[in-house]
Enzyme design. Structure first.
Site, short mmCIF file in Angstrom:
data_model
loop_
_atom_site.label_atom_id
_atom_site.label_comp_id
_atom_site.label_asym_id
_atom_site.label_seq_id
_atom_site.Cartn_x
_atom_site.Cartn_y
_atom_site.Cartn_z
N LYS A 10 0.82 -1.22 0.00
CA LYS A 10 0.00 0.00 0.00
C LYS A 10 0.85 1.27 0.00
O LYS A 10 0.49 2.26 -0.63
CB LYS A 10 -0.95 0.00 1.20
CG LYS A 10 -2.06 -1.04 1.06
CD LYS A 10 -3.03 -0.99 2.20
CE LYS A 10 -4.15 -1.99 2.17
NZ LYS A 10 -4.20 -2.99 1.17
N ASP A 68 10.62 -4.93 -10.01
CA ASP A 68 11.47 -5.82 -9.23
C ASP A 68 12.77 -5.06 -9.00
O ASP A 68 13.19 -4.25 -9.85
CB ASP A 68 11.73 -7.15 -9.94
CG ASP A 68 12.23 -8.23 -8.97
OD1 ASP A 68 11.77 -8.25 -7.81
OD2 ASP A 68 13.08 -9.03 -9.37
N PHE A 148 14.58 0.12 4.42
CA PHE A 148 14.37 -1.32 4.60
C PHE A 148 15.44 -2.05 3.80
O PHE A 148 16.24 -1.44 3.10
CB PHE A 148 12.97 -1.73 4.16
CG PHE A 148 12.64 -1.34 2.74
CD1 PHE A 148 12.88 -2.21 1.69
CD2 PHE A 148 12.12 -0.09 2.45
CE1 PHE A 148 12.60 -1.85 0.38
CE2 PHE A 148 11.83 0.28 1.14
CZ PHE A 148 12.07 -0.61 0.11
N HIS A 176 17.00 4.28 -6.86
CA HIS A 176 16.81 3.48 -8.06
C HIS A 176 15.34 3.40 -8.45
O HIS A 176 14.99 3.56 -9.61
CB HIS A 176 17.39 2.09 -7.83
CG HIS A 176 16.96 1.47 -6.53
ND1 HIS A 176 17.27 2.03 -5.31
CD2 HIS A 176 16.24 0.36 -6.26
CE1 HIS A 176 16.76 1.28 -4.34
NE2 HIS A 176 16.13 0.27 -4.89
N ARG A 177 14.47 3.18 -7.46
CA ARG A 177 13.04 3.07 -7.73
C ARG A 177 12.49 4.41 -8.24
O ARG A 177 11.72 4.46 -9.19
CB ARG A 177 12.27 2.63 -6.48
CG ARG A 177 10.78 2.42 -6.77
CD ARG A 177 10.06 1.74 -5.61
NE ARG A 177 10.48 0.35 -5.48
CZ ARG A 177 11.25 -0.13 -4.50
NH1 ARG A 177 11.67 0.66 -3.53
NH2 ARG A 177 11.60 -1.40 -4.48
#
Length: 191
Positions: A10, A68, A148, A176-177
């Site tokens: 979420k 991913d 995390f 990176h995301r």
């Protein structure tokens, strides 16, 4: 436009929805009634993102994107890579993964690493890939409590702090995301 994000995380969904223009609505796997675990059996980060996106498109008939991510360490020939979440075993424990990584790097001078995110998008019968990379290095001990995964031991290039010492806002500027999501958004805005 409605687009499924092949995730039930979420926080990730809210984060991405907040960046997208109001004309694009994100649906979760739960929203489309997908409650099964989507197999991640590819041997590359790109492969797993593609598998997840294709699973939703083929089984549920929705335009979809999936991501991913993994940590790639030079001295370990790109490991843990696609196995980042389960590097120390199928129980997917972040602390055990970090312990194994630090043990594998003990005594090695080359600490270069990068985080990589790949987003696979299936839309209008076409597939597209977007890749974001954050270069840095693995430090010798954990620092920070935010984030995390491997964040407490990953120090991005040009900074003296680990990702775990960044605020979520700071990390979302350079991660990176974030880089992969910005490419995805730019593409969606061009449609």
């Amino acid at each position: 436009m409605k687009l499924v994000f092949a995730s039930n995380n979420k926080n990730k969904i809210i984060e991405i929805q907040s960046i997208l223009p109001d004309t694009i609505q994100i649906l979760s796997l739960e929203d489309i009634g997908c409650h099964e675990e989507i197999p991640e059996t590819a041997n590359t980060i790109e492969g797993n993102a593609i598998l997840k996106a294709n699973y939703v498109t083929e089984k549920y008939g929705h335009d979809c994107f999936a991501d991913d991510s993994g940590l790639e360490v030079d001295a370990l020939n790109g490991a843990p890579g696609v196995f980042s979440a389960r590097y120390a075993g199928e129980h997917k424990n972040n602390e055990d993964n970090i312990d194994k990584l630090l043990n594998e790097l003990a005594g090695k001078d080359n600490r270069k690493a990068n985080f990589k995110t790949v987003i696979a998008l299936n839309i209008d019968g076409e597939s597209h890939l977007f890749t974001g990379i954050a270069d840095g290095k693995i430090i010798d001990e954990r620092k920070g409590t935010n984030g995390f995964g491997y964040d407490p031991v990953f120090q991005p290039e040009g900074f003296e702090r680990t990702f775990a010492e960044f605020t979520m806002q700071e990390k979302s500027e350079i991660s990176h995301r974030a880089k992969a999501v910005k490419q995805l958004i730019s593409f969606l805005k061009s449609l």
